[in-house]
Write an enzyme that holds these catalytic residues in place. Structure first.
Site, short mmCIF file in Angstrom:
data_model
loop_
_atom_site.label_atom_id
_atom_site.label_comp_id
_atom_site.label_asym_id
_atom_site.label_seq_id
_atom_site.Cartn_x
_atom_site.Cartn_y
_atom_site.Cartn_z
N MET A 83 -24.43 18.22 -23.89
CA MET A 83 -25.60 18.19 -24.27
C MET A 83 -25.80 18.59 -25.84
O MET A 83 -25.26 19.24 -26.38
CB MET A 83 -26.48 19.62 -23.74
CG MET A 83 -26.72 19.57 -22.36
SD MET A 83 -27.42 18.18 -21.53
CE MET A 83 -29.14 18.12 -22.20
N HIS A 124 -30.27 7.62 -15.29
CA HIS A 124 -30.05 9.36 -15.43
C HIS A 124 -31.13 9.90 -14.89
O HIS A 124 -32.28 9.58 -15.28
CB HIS A 124 -29.90 9.47 -17.10
CG HIS A 124 -29.45 11.00 -17.34
ND1 HIS A 124 -28.37 11.68 -17.17
CD2 HIS A 124 -30.24 12.01 -17.83
CE1 HIS A 124 -28.13 12.77 -17.54
NE2 HIS A 124 -29.48 12.95 -17.80
N SER A 162 -36.51 9.22 -24.31
CA SER A 162 -38.01 8.94 -25.16
C SER A 162 -37.70 7.68 -25.88
O SER A 162 -38.51 6.70 -26.31
CB SER A 162 -38.19 10.23 -26.13
OG SER A 162 -37.33 10.65 -26.63
N MET A 178 -30.10 20.47 -13.60
CA MET A 178 -30.37 21.79 -14.30
C MET A 178 -31.05 22.87 -13.34
O MET A 178 -32.32 23.05 -13.65
CB MET A 178 -31.38 21.43 -15.40
CG MET A 178 -30.41 20.54 -16.52
SD MET A 178 -31.69 19.61 -17.60
CE MET A 178 -31.86 18.23 -16.88
N PHE A 205 -36.32 19.81 -22.02
CA PHE A 205 -37.25 19.03 -22.33
C PHE A 205 -36.59 17.53 -22.93
O PHE A 205 -35.69 17.48 -23.58
CB PHE A 205 -38.27 19.46 -23.43
CG PHE A 205 -38.57 20.78 -22.58
CD1 PHE A 205 -39.96 20.68 -22.14
CD2 PHE A 205 -38.21 21.93 -22.93
CE1 PHE A 205 -40.52 21.90 -21.43
CE2 PHE A 205 -38.77 23.06 -22.47
CZ PHE A 205 -39.85 23.14 -21.76
N GLY A 206 -37.38 16.43 -22.67
CA GLY A 206 -37.20 15.20 -23.45
C GLY A 206 -37.85 15.41 -24.84
O GLY A 206 -38.57 16.23 -25.14
N ASP A 213 -26.13 13.68 -24.00
CA ASP A 213 -27.43 13.64 -23.56
C ASP A 213 -28.49 14.43 -24.80
O ASP A 213 -28.24 15.67 -24.51
CB ASP A 213 -27.73 14.23 -22.20
CG ASP A 213 -28.69 14.12 -21.52
OD1 ASP A 213 -29.70 13.68 -22.17
OD2 ASP A 213 -29.01 14.87 -20.44
N GLY A 214 -29.41 13.65 -25.07
CA GLY A 214 -30.41 14.46 -25.90
C GLY A 214 -30.62 13.79 -27.51
O GLY A 214 -29.72 13.98 -28.01
N GLY A 215 -31.77 13.53 -27.63
CA GLY A 215 -32.02 13.00 -28.92
C GLY A 215 -31.29 11.86 -29.48
O GLY A 215 -31.19 11.30 -30.60
N ASP A 240 -32.90 13.58 -14.27
CA ASP A 240 -33.14 14.90 -14.63
C ASP A 240 -33.64 15.84 -13.71
O ASP A 240 -34.97 15.79 -13.58
CB ASP A 240 -33.76 14.89 -15.96
CG ASP A 240 -32.61 14.28 -17.24
OD1 ASP A 240 -31.56 15.01 -17.31
OD2 ASP A 240 -33.16 13.79 -17.98
#
Ligand code: DX5
Ligand code: ZN
Length: 238
Positions: free
Chosen positions: A151, A42, A216, A82, A157-158, A193-195, A44
């Site tokens: 999202m 992925h 992360s 983005m 931000f990661g 995507d995210g967390g 970004d």
């Protein structure tokens, strides 16, 4: 190269976001995470305009392309734009070896034109919905998309926390995609995507996602292999 990104909705894909990788040795990071069991890479792309951060562009995509291999075959590079405007960069990413290009519909004045442009450039296409973006932008676009990217954090931000209301949204989109599949035979992937971490990936899958971005949670760990294996264990025996 894989001929399609969407063989079936329960064929789970783990797509590490290289945003959290060590940029001083990105080629090796890409190789290592694929050897460790990741499916896609992925990628970004942030422009300090659509989102308040600045990351990487087509030159870096081209540089990692030879490193993105799985079992001797080219692995999917999943580009998440983005940026605003969008269209100018699509041919550049296609030439740089992107397989899939996703964008945020509010960043393009002509969404249908942008989706066609992605396909004309030989890539598969995705639409990205922010946490507060309604689902209406799927009303007239499903025939032209290969992936919906939801999202589960605000983009930019990661390392942010998963927004729990995303689970309901995933299940609503899953229903729409299943209905579309039963009417047309066209399978569309549902990526989140995210967390995403080991302790919530199971719930995200049960809500209906089949493709999981994790930055992360993977690159922050000493063993990419153990983390990806733990994620697959949570996904169950599909
Ligand atoms: C956020 C990016 C994500 C992000 C994921 O704008 O699109 O791909 O890097 O990172 P984690 O998994 O750390 O939330
Ligand atoms: Zn992303």
């Amino acid at each position: 190269m894989e001929s399609t990104i969407s063989p079936s909705h329960n064929n789970f894909v783990i797509a590490p976001s290289i945003l959290s990788a060590d940029f001083a040795c990105l080629g090796k990071e890409v190789e290592d995470v694929l050897i460790a069991g990741a499916d896609w890479i992925h990628f970004d792309v942030m422009d300090n305009h659509y989102v308040p951060n600045l990351t990487i562009g087509p030159l870096v995509c081209e540089a990692i392309r030879p490193h993105a291999k799985k079992n001797g075959q080219a692995a999917i590079i999943d580009v998440h734009l983005m940026v605003e405007p969008v269209d100018r960069l699509i041919p550049d990413f296609a030439k740089a070896g992107a397989n899939l290009i996703s964008f945020h519909p509010e960043a393009s004045p002509h969404v249908n034109r942008t989706l066609n442009l992605i396909h004309d450039q030989g890539c598969q296409s995705g639409l990205v919905l922010n946490p507060a973006t309604p689902l209406d932008c799927l009303d007239h676009t499903l025939d032209l998309i290969d992936l919906v990217l939801l999202m589960s954090v605000n983009p930019g931000f990661g390392g942010q926390s998963f927004i729990p209301s995303t689970l309901k949204k995933i299940s609503l989109v899953r229903k729409r995609l299943d209905q579309h599949y039963s009417e047309t035979g066209h399978r569309i992937r549902l990526e989140v995507d995210g967390g995403i971490k080991v302790d919530n990936i199971g719930a995200v899958a049960r809500a209906g996602a089949d493709t999981f971005v994790a930055g992360s949670a993977i690159f922050g760990q000493p063993s990419y292999h153990d983390t990806i294996k733990a994620m697959r264990n949570e996904l169950g025996p599909f």
